[in-house]
Design a protein around this motif. Structure first.
Motif, PDB file in Angstrom:
ATOM      1  N   LEU A  11       0.888  -1.174   0.000  1.00  0.00           N
ATOM      2  CA  LEU A  11       0.000   0.000   0.000  1.00  0.00           C
ATOM      3  C   LEU A  11       0.915   1.209   0.000  1.00  0.00           C
ATOM      4  N   GLY A  12       0.908   1.937  -1.105  1.00  0.00           N
ATOM      5  CA  GLY A  12       1.953   2.937  -1.316  1.00  0.00           C
ATOM      6  C   GLY A  12       1.474   4.373  -1.301  1.00  0.00           C
ATOM      7  N   GLY A  13       2.133   5.186  -2.139  1.00  0.00           N
ATOM      8  CA  GLY A  13       1.830   6.619  -2.172  1.00  0.00           C
ATOM      9  C   GLY A  13       2.897   7.417  -1.443  1.00  0.00           C
ATOM     10  N   THR A  34       1.769  -2.814  -6.226  1.00  0.00           N
ATOM     11  CA  THR A  34       1.668  -1.564  -5.466  1.00  0.00           C
ATOM     12  C   THR A  34       0.277  -1.001  -5.684  1.00  0.00           C
ATOM     13  N   SER A  35      -0.335  -0.563  -4.606  1.00  0.00           N
ATOM     14  CA  SER A  35      -1.650   0.062  -4.709  1.00  0.00           C
ATOM     15  C   SER A  35      -1.551   1.543  -4.347  1.00  0.00           C
ATOM     16  N   LEU A  36      -2.094   2.387  -5.229  1.00  0.00           N
ATOM     17  CA  LEU A  36      -2.151   3.829  -4.967  1.00  0.00           C
ATOM     18  C   LEU A  36      -3.615   4.240  -4.892  1.00  0.00           C
ATOM     19  N   GLY A  38      -4.916   6.996  -5.935  1.00  0.00           N
ATOM     20  CA  GLY A  38      -5.359   7.685  -7.153  1.00  0.00           C
ATOM     21  C   GLY A  38      -5.534   9.176  -6.946  1.00  0.00           C
ATOM     22  N   ARG A  39      -4.883   9.734  -5.924  1.00  0.00           N
ATOM     23  CA  ARG A  39      -5.000  11.175  -5.647  1.00  0.00           C
ATOM     24  C   ARG A  39      -4.144  12.014  -6.601  1.00  0.00           C
ATOM     25  N   THR A  40      -3.026  11.439  -7.062  1.00  0.00           N
ATOM     26  CA  THR A  40      -2.103  12.190  -7.921  1.00  0.00           C
ATOM     27  C   THR A  40      -2.399  11.864  -9.380  1.00  0.00           C
ATOM     28  N   GLY A  54      -9.387   3.018  -4.644  1.00  0.00           N
ATOM     29  CA  GLY A  54      -9.755   2.359  -3.382  1.00  0.00           C
ATOM     30  C   GLY A  54     -10.214   0.924  -3.613  1.00  0.00           C
ATOM     31  N   PHE A  55     -10.241   0.155  -2.528  1.00  0.00           N
ATOM     32  CA  PHE A  55     -10.660  -1.249  -2.600  1.00  0.00           C
ATOM     33  C   PHE A  55     -12.137  -1.402  -2.248  1.00  0.00           C
ATOM     34  N   GLY A  56     -12.739  -0.330  -1.691  1.00  0.00           N
ATOM     35  CA  GLY A  56     -14.101  -0.444  -1.190  1.00  0.00           C
ATOM     36  C   GLY A  56     -14.093  -0.917   0.260  1.00  0.00           C
ATOM     37  N   ALA A  83      -7.204   5.915   7.702  1.00  0.00           N
ATOM     38  CA  ALA A  83      -8.292   5.003   7.306  1.00  0.00           C
ATOM     39  C   ALA A  83      -7.726   3.763   6.625  1.00  0.00           C
ATOM     40  N   MET A  84      -6.731   3.972   5.758  1.00  0.00           N
ATOM     41  CA  MET A  84      -6.138   2.835   5.047  1.00  0.00           C
ATOM     42  C   MET A  84      -5.482   1.884   6.046  1.00  0.00           C
ATOM     43  N   GLY A  85      -4.860   2.439   7.082  1.00  0.00           N
ATOM     44  CA  GLY A  85      -4.221   1.602   8.105  1.00  0.00           C
ATOM     45  C   GLY A  85      -5.243   0.745   8.853  1.00  0.00           C
ATOM     46  N   CYS A 200       1.947  22.769  10.526  1.00  0.00           N
ATOM     47  CA  CYS A 200       2.220  21.597   9.687  1.00  0.00           C
ATOM     48  C   CYS A 200       1.882  20.311  10.431  1.00  0.00           C
ATOM     49  N   ARG A 201       1.981  19.201   9.709  1.00  0.00           N
ATOM     50  CA  ARG A 201       1.741  17.891  10.322  1.00  0.00           C
ATOM     51  C   ARG A 201       3.077  17.190  10.532  1.00  0.00           C
ATOM     52  N   ASN A 202       3.123  16.279  11.498  1.00  0.00           N
ATOM     53  CA  ASN A 202       4.382  15.587  11.757  1.00  0.00           C
ATOM     54  C   ASN A 202       4.556  14.440  10.759  1.00  0.00           C
TER      55      ASN A 202
HETATM   56  P1  NAP Z   1      -6.805   7.556   4.030  1.00  0.00           P
HETATM   57  O1  NAP Z   1      -7.616   8.678   4.546  1.00  0.00           O
HETATM   58  O2  NAP Z   1      -6.156   6.642   5.002  1.00  0.00           O
HETATM   59  O3  NAP Z   1      -7.660   6.635   3.044  1.00  0.00           O
HETATM   60  C1  NAP Z   1      -8.944   6.998   2.545  1.00  0.00           C
HETATM   61  C2  NAP Z   1      -9.333   5.953   1.542  1.00  0.00           C
HETATM   62  O4  NAP Z   1      -8.528   6.072   0.375  1.00  0.00           O
HETATM   63  C3  NAP Z   1      -9.121   4.515   2.001  1.00  0.00           C
HETATM   64  O5  NAP Z   1     -10.202   4.073   2.795  1.00  0.00           O
HETATM   65  C4  NAP Z   1      -8.991   3.792   0.687  1.00  0.00           C
HETATM   66  O6  NAP Z   1     -10.262   3.650   0.044  1.00  0.00           O
HETATM   67  C5  NAP Z   1      -8.222   4.782  -0.149  1.00  0.00           C
HETATM   68  N1  NAP Z   1      -6.778   4.558  -0.100  1.00  0.00           N
HETATM   69  C6  NAP Z   1      -5.868   5.178   0.676  1.00  0.00           C
HETATM   70  N2  NAP Z   1      -4.641   4.739   0.390  1.00  0.00           N
HETATM   71  C7  NAP Z   1      -4.774   3.825  -0.587  1.00  0.00           C
HETATM   72  C8  NAP Z   1      -3.864   3.021  -1.316  1.00  0.00           C
HETATM   73  N3  NAP Z   1      -2.534   3.096  -1.114  1.00  0.00           N
HETATM   74  N4  NAP Z   1      -4.384   2.167  -2.248  1.00  0.00           N
HETATM   75  C9  NAP Z   1      -5.711   2.101  -2.486  1.00  0.00           C
HETATM   76  N5  NAP Z   1      -6.621   2.850  -1.839  1.00  0.00           N
HETATM   77  C10 NAP Z   1      -6.152   3.706  -0.898  1.00  0.00           C
HETATM   78  O7  NAP Z   1      -5.678   8.085   3.041  1.00  0.00           O
HETATM   79  P2  NAP Z   1      -5.347   9.586   2.562  1.00  0.00           P
HETATM   80  O8  NAP Z   1      -4.785  10.323   3.728  1.00  0.00           O
HETATM   81  O9  NAP Z   1      -6.513  10.109   1.815  1.00  0.00           O
HETATM   82  O10 NAP Z   1      -4.141   9.277   1.576  1.00  0.00           O
HETATM   83  C11 NAP Z   1      -4.384   8.661   0.325  1.00  0.00           C
HETATM   84  C12 NAP Z   1      -3.073   8.195  -0.249  1.00  0.00           C
HETATM   85  O11 NAP Z   1      -2.208   9.297  -0.443  1.00  0.00           O
HETATM   86  C13 NAP Z   1      -2.335   7.190   0.629  1.00  0.00           C
HETATM   87  O12 NAP Z   1      -1.983   6.105  -0.183  1.00  0.00           O
HETATM   88  C14 NAP Z   1      -1.136   7.913   1.143  1.00  0.00           C
HETATM   89  O13 NAP Z   1       0.012   7.095   1.231  1.00  0.00           O
HETATM   90  C15 NAP Z   1      -0.948   9.021   0.125  1.00  0.00           C
HETATM   91  N6  NAP Z   1      -0.472  10.248   0.780  1.00  0.00           N
HETATM   92  C16 NAP Z   1      -1.195  10.793   1.782  1.00  0.00           C
HETATM   93  C17 NAP Z   1      -0.737  11.931   2.408  1.00  0.00           C
HETATM   94  C18 NAP Z   1      -1.506  12.517   3.560  1.00  0.00           C
HETATM   95  O14 NAP Z   1      -1.125  13.589   3.993  1.00  0.00           O
HETATM   96  N7  NAP Z   1      -2.528  11.885   4.091  1.00  0.00           N
HETATM   97  C19 NAP Z   1       0.454  12.533   1.990  1.00  0.00           C
HETATM   98  C20 NAP Z   1       1.176  11.950   0.950  1.00  0.00           C
HETATM   99  C21 NAP Z   1       0.696  10.808   0.354  1.00  0.00           C
HETATM  100  P3  NAP Z   1     -11.128   2.320   0.156  1.00  0.00           P
HETATM  101  O15 NAP Z   1     -11.732   2.336   1.523  1.00  0.00           O
HETATM  102  O16 NAP Z   1     -12.129   2.435  -0.949  1.00  0.00           O
HETATM  103  O17 NAP Z   1     -10.197   1.153  -0.029  1.00  0.00           O
END
Ligand code: NAP
Length: 249
Positions: A11-13, A34-36, A38-40, A54-56, A83-85, A200-202
């Motif tokens: 689970l990446g990004g 690797t699963s992303l 889809g934010r970028t 997302g996986f749902g 949430a992903m964790g 900022c965030r840590n």
């Molecule tokens: P989040 O709040 O923990 O996740 C929200 C939902 O997004 C999850 O329930 C899942 O959807 C989907 N999701 C998150 N990470 C995923 C992954 N790697 N593969 C597939 N689905 C994923 O996450 P977030 O804070 O929105 O971050 C989204 C992604 O951006 C993460 O992968 C993270 O590594 C990356 N990112 C986040 C930040 C940040 O500040 N939060 C900064 C840099 C990069 P479903 O429930 O439908 O599976």
């Protein structure tokens, strides 16, 4: 004799996620997906297979693990992707697949730092209302709302993409920029804009740490969001440690 291949879901990004798949590719013996999220829009391609979206929820992820016969999951998502964790922990528990959390170390305050740590965004807004005048918001686009009503404060909003919609700030400048940021640039930015407080965030990591060093040098306050606490799962903070954990599977 043929070596068996271990199929992993990463689970990446994050940089750590990319570094891990590279290291696994070089080590051999692993097939990675690797699963992303889809934010970028145009993400960097990792080594191995890539899936996006997302996986749902936890159930969808559990079904994916089952269908694709995944041997182990490494949750290398960002420290604030809570949430992903939670979903990864629930899904892996459900289908009996080992899960490892790979999370970069948090930043820690040192001598000379003037940090105020907080848990909820409303607390940060209160800290800003109490005495800040010119503030750098180095936070996600979704988190800006908490500060938009602070009319007496001037904000420098640094973001990778423009907030849409932009919250109704009375005094703000939008600076579109993507890290890494170096120390000379951060010093110059904070001095030019006469910033007195950074929010900022840590997140940890080197790419965005220079603003903290510059803040220390300039004696600025840093209003720092604590990391969310995740589920209790085996956790490592580096790629070599993750490889070591995987070697024992
Ligand atoms: P989040 O709040 O923990 O996740 C929200 C939902 O997004 C999850 O329930 C899942 O959807 C989907 N999701 C998150 N990470 C995923 C992954 N790697 N593969 C597939 N689905 C994923 O996450 P977030 O804070 O929105 O971050 C989204 C992604 O951006 C993460 O992968 C993270 O590594 C990356 N990112 C986040 C930040 C940040 O500040 N939060 C900064 C840099 C990069 P479903 O429930 O439908 O599976």
């Amino acid at each position: 004799m043929t070596r068996s291949i271990t199929k992993l879901l990463v689970l990446g990004g994050t940089t750590e996620g990319y570094d891990l798949t590279e290291a696994l590719y070089e080590a051999g013996g692993f097939r990675t997906i690797t699963s992303l999220a889809g934010r970028t829009r145009r993400p960097r391609r990792p080594a191995g297979e890539l899936r996006v979206g997302g996986f749902g929820g936890a159930r969808g992820l559990a079904a994916f693990l089952d269908e694709r016969r995944i041997a182990a999951v490494i949750n290398a998502t960002h420290p604030f992707a809570a949430a992903m964790g939670r979903n990864a922990a629930a899904a892996c528990r459900e289908v009996g697949v080992p899960l490892l959390r790979l999370e970069r170390p948090a930043w820690r305050p040192g001598p000379g730092d003037r940090w105020l740590e907080f848990g909820e965004w409303a607390e940060a807004a209160q800290l800003i209302a109490d005495g800040a005048r010119r503030v750098l918001l180095a936070i996600g686009r979704q988190e800006l709302d908490a500060f938009a009503a602070l009319d007496h404060v001037w904000f420098l909003i640094r973001s990778v993409e423009a907030p849409d919609p932009m919250p109704p700030f009375r005094q703000a400048e939008l600076l579109l920029a993507r890290g890494p940021f170096d120390l000379a640039g951060e010093r110059a930015l904070l001095a030019e804009r006469q910033i007195d407080t950074i929010v900022c965030r840590n997140s940890g990591g080197a790419a965005t740490e220079a603003k903290l060093v510059a803040a220390r040098e300039l004696g600025l306050r840093v209003v720092m969001k604590r990391r969310p606490t995740g589920p209790q799962v085996p956790t490592v903070s580096s790629v070599p440690e993750a490889l070591h954990w995987l070697s024992a599977l």
